[in-house]
Motif scaffolding. Structure first.
Motif, PDB file in Angstrom:
ATOM      1  N   PRO A  15       0.545  -0.966  -0.369  1.00 31.43           N
ATOM      2  CA  PRO A  15      -0.225   0.124   0.195  1.00 31.43           C
ATOM      3  C   PRO A  15       1.115   1.026   0.220  1.00 31.43           C
ATOM      4  N   THR A  16       1.454   1.822  -0.989  1.00 29.58           N
ATOM      5  CA  THR A  16       2.638   3.064  -1.142  1.00 29.58           C
ATOM      6  C   THR A  16       2.060   3.542  -2.334  1.00 29.58           C
ATOM      7  N   VAL A  44      -2.316  -7.314   1.661  1.00 27.57           N
ATOM      8  CA  VAL A  44      -2.184  -6.249   1.200  1.00 27.57           C
ATOM      9  C   VAL A  44      -0.611  -6.236   2.163  1.00 27.57           C
ATOM     10  N   VAL A  45       0.362  -5.792   1.823  1.00 26.29           N
ATOM     11  CA  VAL A  45       1.302  -6.213   2.064  1.00 26.29           C
ATOM     12  C   VAL A  45       1.852  -4.903   3.383  1.00 26.29           C
ATOM     13  N   ASP A  46       1.124  -4.475   4.198  1.00 23.96           N
ATOM     14  CA  ASP A  46       1.619  -3.353   4.990  1.00 23.96           C
ATOM     15  C   ASP A  46       3.331  -3.122   5.596  1.00 23.96           C
ATOM     16  N   LEU A  47       3.487  -4.064   6.095  1.00 26.05           N
ATOM     17  CA  LEU A  47       4.679  -4.539   6.963  1.00 26.05           C
ATOM     18  C   LEU A  47       5.698  -4.205   6.175  1.00 26.05           C
ATOM     19  N   HIS A  48       5.695  -4.397   4.493  1.00 28.79           N
ATOM     20  CA  HIS A  48       6.725  -3.872   3.496  1.00 28.79           C
ATOM     21  C   HIS A  48       6.908  -3.164   3.366  1.00 28.79           C
ATOM     22  N   SER A  49       5.526  -1.889   3.215  1.00 27.75           N
ATOM     23  CA  SER A  49       6.038  -0.897   3.398  1.00 27.75           C
ATOM     24  C   SER A  49       6.225   0.146   3.877  1.00 27.75           C
ATOM     25  N   ARG A  64      -7.010   0.198   2.316  1.00 24.32           N
ATOM     26  CA  ARG A  64      -8.290   0.149   2.006  1.00 24.32           C
ATOM     27  C   ARG A  64      -8.563  -0.182   0.614  1.00 24.32           C
ATOM     28  N   ALA A  65      -7.471   0.767   0.262  1.00 29.33           N
ATOM     29  CA  ALA A  65      -7.435   1.425  -1.898  1.00 29.33           C
ATOM     30  C   ALA A  65      -6.929   0.011  -2.480  1.00 29.33           C
ATOM     31  N   ILE A  66      -6.063  -0.487  -1.579  1.00 31.96           N
ATOM     32  CA  ILE A  66      -5.328  -1.987  -2.133  1.00 31.96           C
ATOM     33  C   ILE A  66      -6.893  -2.685  -2.294  1.00 31.96           C
TER      34      ILE A  66
END
Length: 354
Positions: A15-16, A44-49, A64-66
């Motif tokens: 999510p970027t 949605v890999v938010d930790l990676h972001s 949420r957009a992803i």
């Protein structure tokens, strides 16, 4: 190749920034196609972001957009698991164990780390260096067997395989003693192991979508110019305007694919038309070859609007109800946690944790 695990596909998107036409054609549309014949997990890999940017002003909305993009494009969250990574603590726990399995030399060889760290590698975050270890944990936490990958992720997937192989080898006796070994086929050899040796899932060549302002650069959601890309949330008027302003050259379209060589912008627009219409470049040039861009661009605009506008409209509708999206992510995370805990219970026993 694995033959003793239930086939499971794991796919993740960071999510970027806003998703682009490139993200749709290169990944999300393929995810949609996979769900018809596979059990899938869409994360949605938010930790990676956090490796791309530590402080986000709107990480929750981007997450949420992803999820909205997945669903608007056609992924069914009732048939498959849609969730965000940070809601399943097991990703971080298994990543730490894999950090201790993986070797620093492996990480230092990763092309993406070299590219993103640049010349100031000493100032790069530890998270950026260990990114592939977390990616391996994302996959192995669910003992997934297949991952759809593009060219930029092939090396990371190979490292995930290396980590799984080393874990299986290092703990082979404990895996056997715990009764957790499963036959795994590696090349022509069959061995007993705990983690599967994940396979790349390649569904035909992924289109390489380039910037509308510079055909030599990949279309990117981080490009300062919004006119360089088509966002999945762009409305019909915006899509048409961006294509109308897309950079071209003064020559007309060639009649043969070889005529696109050295013409990056022309090649990009023909490639986008081909991908959106599920046709080959040769087929597109068979229809439009010899004609000017003033004729081709309106046809491309009409096609792009017909494909993307309904998705963007549905994304905006979903984003207007964040509670609904959160409920989908929570439900997916609950299912994912159940699967993750089973794996972690086994891994803790194998490693020797009390």
């Amino acid at each position: 190749m694995t033959d003793s695990f239930k086939p499971l596909v794991f796919s993740g998107v960071q999510p970027t920034g806003s998703l682009t036409l490139g993200n749709y054609l290169g990944a999300i549309r393929k995810f949609v196609a996979l769900q018809d014949n596979h059990d899938c997990m869409y994360c949605v890999v938010d930790l990676h972001s956090l490796t791309a940017r530590l402080v986000h002003d709107d990480l929750a909305d981007q997450t949420r957009a992803i999820a909205a993009a997945f669903i608007a494009a056609g992924i069914d969250p009732h048939r498959h698991i849609v969730f965000n990574q940070s809601r399943v603590p097991g990703h971080a726990e298994l990543a730490w164990i894999f950090n201790c399995v993986a070797r620093i030399g492996w990480m230092n060889r990763m092309t993406q780390f070299k590219d993103k760290a640049g010349k100031d590698r000493e100032n790069a975050s530890l998270g950026l260096l260990a990114y592939p270890s977390l990616m391996a944990a994302d996959i192995m936490l669910y003992r997934a067997t297949h991952v759809p990958v593009g060219d930029d992720q092939k090396q990371h997937l190979e490292l995930a395989r290396d980590i799984a192989i080393k874990f299986n080898n290092d703990f082979s006796e404990r895996i056997e003693q715990a009764g957790l070994s499963v036959p795994v086929t590696m090349g022509e050899e069959k061995v007993n192991a705990y983690f599967p040796i994940v396979e790349p899932l390649i569904e035909g060549p992924a289109p390489r979508v380039m910037s509308l302002r510079d055909g030599t650069k990949k279309m990117s959601k981080s490009d300062p110019s919004d006119n360089s890309r088509i966002n999945m949330t762009d409305d019909a008027e915006t899509i048409a305007k961006k294509i109308r302003k897309a950079k071209t050259d003064p020559d007309g379209l060639p009649t043969e694919v070889d005529g696109l060589k050295g013409r990056a912008e022309a090649d990009n627009l023909v490639g986008i038309f081909a991908a959106l219409s599920d046709r080959s470049k040769a087929d597109v040039l068979g229809e439009f070859g010899g004609r000017q861009f003033s004729e081709f661009k309106p046809a491309l605009s009409e096609l792009a609007v017909s494909v993307l506008s309904p998705i963007g409209e549905e994304m905006r509708r979903l984003m207007a109800d964040p509670g609904h999206l959160d409920a989908i992510l929570w439900n997916g995370a609950e299912q994912a946690n159940g699967m993750a805990e089973k794996t972690l219970d086994d891994v803790r026993q194998i490693v020797g944790f009390v």
